[in-house]
Design a protein around this motif. Structure first.
Motif, PDB file in Angstrom:
ATOM      1  N   LEU A   1      12.264   9.757  10.065  1.00 57.05           N
ATOM      2  CA  LEU A   1      11.956   8.812   9.003  1.00 57.05           C
ATOM      3  C   LEU A   1      12.938   7.648   8.949  1.00 57.05           C
ATOM      4  CD1 LEU A   1      10.039   8.164   6.697  1.00 57.05           C
ATOM      5  CD2 LEU A   1      11.444   9.566   5.184  1.00 57.05           C
ATOM      6  N   ASP A   2      14.228   7.929   9.046  1.00 55.39           N
ATOM      7  CA  ASP A   2      15.215   6.858   8.931  1.00 55.39           C
ATOM      8  C   ASP A   2      15.011   5.809  10.025  1.00 55.39           C
ATOM      9  OD1 ASP A   2      16.044   8.623   7.040  1.00 55.39           O
ATOM     10  OD2 ASP A   2      18.158   8.603   7.612  1.00 55.39           O
TER      11      ASP A   2
ATOM     12  N   ALA B   1       8.453  19.465   1.330  1.00 54.49           N
ATOM     13  CA  ALA B   1       8.417  19.924   2.726  1.00 54.49           C
ATOM     14  C   ALA B   1       9.715  19.646   3.465  1.00 54.49           C
ATOM     15  CB  ALA B   1       7.259  19.254   3.452  1.00 54.49           C
ATOM     16  N   TYR B   2      10.392  18.536   3.120  1.00 50.09           N
ATOM     17  CA  TYR B   2      11.608  18.154   3.824  1.00 50.09           C
ATOM     18  C   TYR B   2      12.612  17.594   2.829  1.00 50.09           C
ATOM     19  CZ  TYR B   2       7.939  17.692   7.421  1.00 50.09           C
ATOM     20  OH  TYR B   2       6.856  17.898   8.233  1.00 50.09           O
ATOM     21  N   ASP B   3      13.877  17.999   2.953  1.00 48.65           N
ATOM     22  CA  ASP B   3      14.897  17.270   2.210  1.00 48.65           C
ATOM     23  C   ASP B   3      15.187  15.992   2.995  1.00 48.65           C
ATOM     24  OD1 ASP B   3      16.759  17.798   4.270  1.00 48.65           O
ATOM     25  OD2 ASP B   3      17.576  19.549   3.225  1.00 48.65           O
ATOM     26  N   LEU B   4      16.076  15.163   2.503  1.00 49.95           N
ATOM     27  CA  LEU B   4      16.269  13.856   3.123  1.00 49.95           C
ATOM     28  C   LEU B   4      16.782  13.970   4.560  1.00 49.95           C
ATOM     29  CD1 LEU B   4      17.729  11.784   0.142  1.00 49.95           C
ATOM     30  CD2 LEU B   4      15.380  12.534   0.585  1.00 49.95           C
ATOM     31  N   GLU B   5      17.652  14.923   4.808  1.00 51.65           N
ATOM     32  CA  GLU B   5      18.177  15.107   6.159  1.00 51.65           C
ATOM     33  C   GLU B   5      17.101  15.657   7.088  1.00 51.65           C
ATOM     34  OE1 GLU B   5      20.898  14.107   7.407  1.00 51.65           O
ATOM     35  OE2 GLU B   5      21.782  13.391   5.524  1.00 51.65           O
ATOM     36  N   GLU B   6      16.319  16.603   6.601  1.00 47.56           N
ATOM     37  CA  GLU B   6      15.254  17.173   7.423  1.00 47.56           C
ATOM     38  C   GLU B   6      14.206  16.117   7.775  1.00 47.56           C
ATOM     39  OE1 GLU B   6      15.382  21.763   5.703  1.00 47.56           O
ATOM     40  OE2 GLU B   6      14.030  20.263   4.815  1.00 47.56           O
ATOM     41  N   ALA B   7      13.917  15.223   6.815  1.00 45.29           N
ATOM     42  CA  ALA B   7      12.940  14.176   7.085  1.00 45.29           C
ATOM     43  C   ALA B   7      13.441  13.227   8.168  1.00 45.29           C
ATOM     44  CB  ALA B   7      12.645  13.396   5.807  1.00 45.29           C
ATOM     45  N   ALA B   8      14.773  12.986   8.174  1.00 45.58           N
ATOM     46  CA  ALA B   8      15.344  12.116   9.203  1.00 45.58           C
ATOM     47  C   ALA B   8      15.165  12.714  10.591  1.00 45.58           C
ATOM     48  CB  ALA B   8      16.826  11.876   8.909  1.00 45.58           C
ATOM     49  N   VAL B   9      15.225  14.043  10.688  1.00 43.68           N
ATOM     50  CA  VAL B   9      15.120  14.707  11.985  1.00 43.68           C
ATOM     51  C   VAL B   9      13.673  14.981  12.359  1.00 43.68           C
ATOM     52  CG1 VAL B   9      15.730  16.773  13.292  1.00 43.68           C
ATOM     53  CG2 VAL B   9      17.406  15.752  11.730  1.00 43.68           C
TER      54      VAL B   9
ATOM     55  N   GLY C   1       0.829  -1.201   0.000  1.00 43.75           N
ATOM     56  CA  GLY C   1       0.000   0.000   0.000  1.00 43.75           C
ATOM     57  C   GLY C   1       0.862   1.248   0.000  1.00 43.75           C
ATOM     58  N   TYR C   2       0.342   2.295  -0.619  1.00 44.31           N
ATOM     59  CA  TYR C   2       1.043   3.583  -0.595  1.00 44.31           C
ATOM     60  C   TYR C   2       0.885   4.222   0.780  1.00 44.31           C
ATOM     61  CZ  TYR C   2       1.889   3.749  -5.632  1.00 44.31           C
ATOM     62  OH  TYR C   2       2.345   3.491  -6.892  1.00 44.31           O
ATOM     63  N   VAL C   3       1.940   4.911   1.207  1.00 44.07           N
ATOM     64  CA  VAL C   3       1.898   5.721   2.413  1.00 44.07           C
ATOM     65  C   VAL C   3       2.347   7.125   2.040  1.00 44.07           C
ATOM     66  CG1 VAL C   3       2.938   6.143   4.665  1.00 44.07           C
ATOM     67  CG2 VAL C   3       2.292   3.814   4.011  1.00 44.07           C
ATOM     68  N   ASP C   4       1.539   8.108   2.361  1.00 43.46           N
ATOM     69  CA  ASP C   4       1.894   9.505   2.137  1.00 43.46           C
ATOM     70  C   ASP C   4       2.766   9.949   3.307  1.00 43.46           C
ATOM     71  OD1 ASP C   4       2.069  12.212   1.685  1.00 43.46           O
ATOM     72  OD2 ASP C   4      -0.040  12.436   1.117  1.00 43.46           O
ATOM     73  N   ALA C   5       4.051  10.130   3.042  1.00 45.17           N
ATOM     74  CA  ALA C   5       5.005  10.390   4.124  1.00 45.17           C
ATOM     75  C   ALA C   5       4.792  11.728   4.804  1.00 45.17           C
ATOM     76  CB  ALA C   5       6.430  10.315   3.575  1.00 45.17           C
TER      77      ALA C   5
ATOM     78  N   ILE D   1      17.907   6.285  -3.641  1.00 45.06           N
ATOM     79  CA  ILE D   1      17.992   4.823  -3.616  1.00 45.06           C
ATOM     80  C   ILE D   1      19.028   4.360  -2.597  1.00 45.06           C
ATOM     81  CG2 ILE D   1      18.627   2.802  -4.992  1.00 45.06           C
ATOM     82  CD1 ILE D   1      17.432   4.321  -7.422  1.00 45.06           C
ATOM     83  N   GLU D   2      20.176   5.028  -2.590  1.00 44.37           N
ATOM     84  CA  GLU D   2      21.236   4.665  -1.647  1.00 44.37           C
ATOM     85  C   GLU D   2      20.843   5.008  -0.212  1.00 44.37           C
ATOM     86  OE1 GLU D   2      24.086   3.091  -1.986  1.00 44.37           O
ATOM     87  OE2 GLU D   2      23.821   2.735  -4.134  1.00 44.37           O
ATOM     88  N   ARG D   3      20.224   6.140  -0.020  1.00 42.19           N
ATOM     89  CA  ARG D   3      19.861   6.584   1.325  1.00 42.19           C
ATOM     90  C   ARG D   3      18.929   5.580   2.005  1.00 42.19           C
ATOM     91  NH1 ARG D   3      20.213  11.458   4.534  1.00 42.19           N
ATOM     92  NH2 ARG D   3      19.061  10.983   6.432  1.00 42.19           N
ATOM     93  N   TYR D   4      17.948   5.093   1.246  1.00 46.34           N
ATOM     94  CA  TYR D   4      16.944   4.216   1.836  1.00 46.34           C
ATOM     95  C   TYR D   4      17.143   2.745   1.470  1.00 46.34           C
ATOM     96  CZ  TYR D   4      14.882   8.725   2.810  1.00 46.34           C
ATOM     97  OH  TYR D   4      14.684  10.020   3.256  1.00 46.34           O
TER      98      TYR D   4
END
Length: 535
Positions: free
Chosen positions: A108-109, A96-104, A53-57, A152-155
């Motif tokens: 997310l990570d 809304a968030y770059d990858l680093e911002e999403a981690a904080v 299923g899709y999840v809207d992050a 791809i590498e990040r996740y």
């Protein structure tokens, strides 16, 4: 995620060319061609279908996809990675968030690490309707490849989902850029011994993919991308859905049309794939409950019907928009026709759409990511038509066919939708309205020729070139009934085959001929006066 022809220049595929050669040489080549030439490698049919299923992050409230009770530790498709409005080659979550911002800010990570601990797999979705997909605005090819690769590498994912719709889909230049970047990335990763499955998620109507959609698929295939599959958004049909048609039935029609289009696109790319393999390359993503179109609601009954059909057909993927919404709206949410990010808008009680749609889709994302599309050439001898075992006449380029006429071509039965002459039944057109033929199904074992019905002498008068005929009058010509379209005299019905528009005659439909024959069989014979009825 929201849902909102083929170009000229057709060519003969290698399969068609070989088949034509075999037919003209009466199988003279067969002794020369070894059986191994036609034995395909490992088939995609063996790939286990999967559900995610899709999840809207970035939706509010935040959906706890890592929670066993919330998502059942199922595989998920996390969406959407899009371009930063200020830095086009920088990937962000919904701007809304770059990858680093999403981690904080979203943690997310850590949540994804928890998902992995629970045994679930992850795919990342790029695009969506509301923002710019990376390839739309990142015009530097090297930077674009790097942007995809960063995500791809990040996740650490082996499956990506390219949700291309709206302006992202209509921009064919961006489409070409996207295809070339993904081809480069996939090749690099496979050369390094790493998997990368690429799914295209596209809007669909009951008649199939739009022209922009088929263009997007072709761009990927022509660029050398090994496309894992086409996931169609079975939702938001608007006027393309027939009045009174259920969402499940409209979705099934859309998937059937997509299967046909996908077969043709691979055929035009000289890649022969079996029907079962093509079904494995198709996914369905309904929008559960209330759709964006007010009068379109995907009910639990629709979910059951679509699921059962998909399992029977062997679809390779089932998804849904979205896990965030898979719960009944609370009493404070009054206007159910207004789409919510946090509930379905349908009285589903304790039942989850995900539980219905996922049943039987037991495969996993990671397991299917390693599949490489391998051509499955078919034995041309299986497609040579034999008049003695064909239920209908074999299609002839010189013959004319009325609406309703059935013919055999390459061991399949086709029916004419309107009068046609010289148009091959399996002409590789992507839209059904471009061909006068509709595929009925294969020739079955043990079938024999069927007689073409004609009417007996006396049902209508024989055509006479000296007689004046008014509109609506009927005659027989070589046993076939014709009806006059306007006043005429001396115009032979035979001319209809060469120029039906100018001919004053039109053939009576085969269905009506059959009805007349049935009536004749049921009507007792009337003897002349003074004689006893016979027969």
């Amino acid at each position: 995620m929201h849902a909102i022809l083929w170009r000229d220049g057709r060519r003969l595929s290698s399969f068609r060319a070989i088949l034509a050669l075999l037919m003209t040489s009466a199988l003279g080549l067969w002794g020369y061609i070894s059986v191994q030439n036609w034995a395909g490698a490992a088939s995609l049919e063996d790939r286990d279908p999967w559900f995610a299923g899709y999840v809207d992050a970035t939706a509010t409230p935040v959906f706890a996809f890592e929670d066993v009770d919330a998502a059942g530790a199922r595989d998920i498709v996390l969406s959407f990675i899009v371009a930063d409005p200020q830095e086009p080659c920088t990937p962000t979550w919904g701007t809304a968030y770059d990858l680093e911002e999403a981690a904080v800010e979203l943690d997310l990570d850590r949540r994804l690490a928890r998902l992995e601990q629970l045994g679930a797999d992850l795919a990342i979705s790029f695009g969506g309707l509301l923002n710019d997909e990376l390839a739309t605005v990142c015009t530097n090819p090297a930077e674009l490849v790097r942007s995809y690769d960063t995500v791809i590498e990040r996740y650490d994912v082996t499956t990506i989902d390219l949700d291309i719709e709206g302006e992202n889909l209509t921009d064919s230049v961006a489409g070409q850029r996207r295809a070339e970047a993904i081809a480069t990335l996939q090749e690099r990763r496979r050369d390094a011994g790493e998997d990368l499955a690429v799914w295209l998620t596209l809007p669909v109507a009951p008649f199939g993919l739009t022209e922009d959609g088929t263009t997007a698929v072709q761009q990927m295939i022509e660029a050398g991308v090994d496309v894992a599959g086409i996931n169609v958004m079975t939702m938001n049909y608007n006027d393309s859905k027939e009045q009174g048609e259920s969402m499940a039935d409209a979705s099934i029609r859309a998937l059937q049309a997509t299967h046909r289009q996908l077969r043709i696109m691979y055929e035009l790319a000289d890649i022969e794939l079996s029907d079962a393999t093509l079904w494995r390359k198709i996914g369905a993503t309904p929008m559960i409950g209330q759709n964006d179109v007010v009068d379109e609601v995907f009910t639990l009954k629709d979910a059951e019907a679509l699921h059962d059909w998909a399992v029977e057909k062997g679809l390779g993927r089932m998804s849904m928009w979205s896990l965030n919404r898979d719960v009944q709206c609370g009493p404070n949410y009054v206007d159910l026709s207004r789409v919510s990010d946090a509930c379905s808008g349908f009285p589903q009680g304790d039942v989850r759409y995900a539980d219905i749609l996922a049943e039987g889709f037991a495969g996993r994302l990671d397991a299917s990511a390693g599949i490489v599309t391998t051509p499955e050439p078919r034995d041309p001898a299986d497609f040579i038509d034999d008049p003695d075992t064909s239920p209908y006449p074999i299609w002839n380029e010189e013959a004319s066919y009325l609406a309703g006429s059935k013919v055999v071509w390459y061991r399949n039965v086709y029916e004419a939708k309107w009068w046609t002459r010289g148009e091959i039944p399996d002409n590789p057109v992507l839209n059904e309205w471009e061909t006068p033929w509709v595929l009925v199904g294969p020739v079955l074992d043990g079938e024999k020729p069927r007689e073409i019905p004609t009417l007996p002498y006396g049902v209508y008068p024989e055509w006479d070139g000296t007689v004046i005929y008014d509109k609506g009058e009927r005659i027989l010509f070589d046993g076939m009934p014709y009806e006059s379209k306007w006043w005429n005299q001396g115009d032979s019905p035979e001319a209809y085959a060469a120029d039906p528009d100018s001919s004053p005659w039109t053939p009576v439909r085969l269905e009506e001929i059959q009805e007349i024959l049935i009536e004749l069989e049921e009507t007792p014979a009337v003897a002349p006066s003074g004689e006893e009825p016979t027969g």
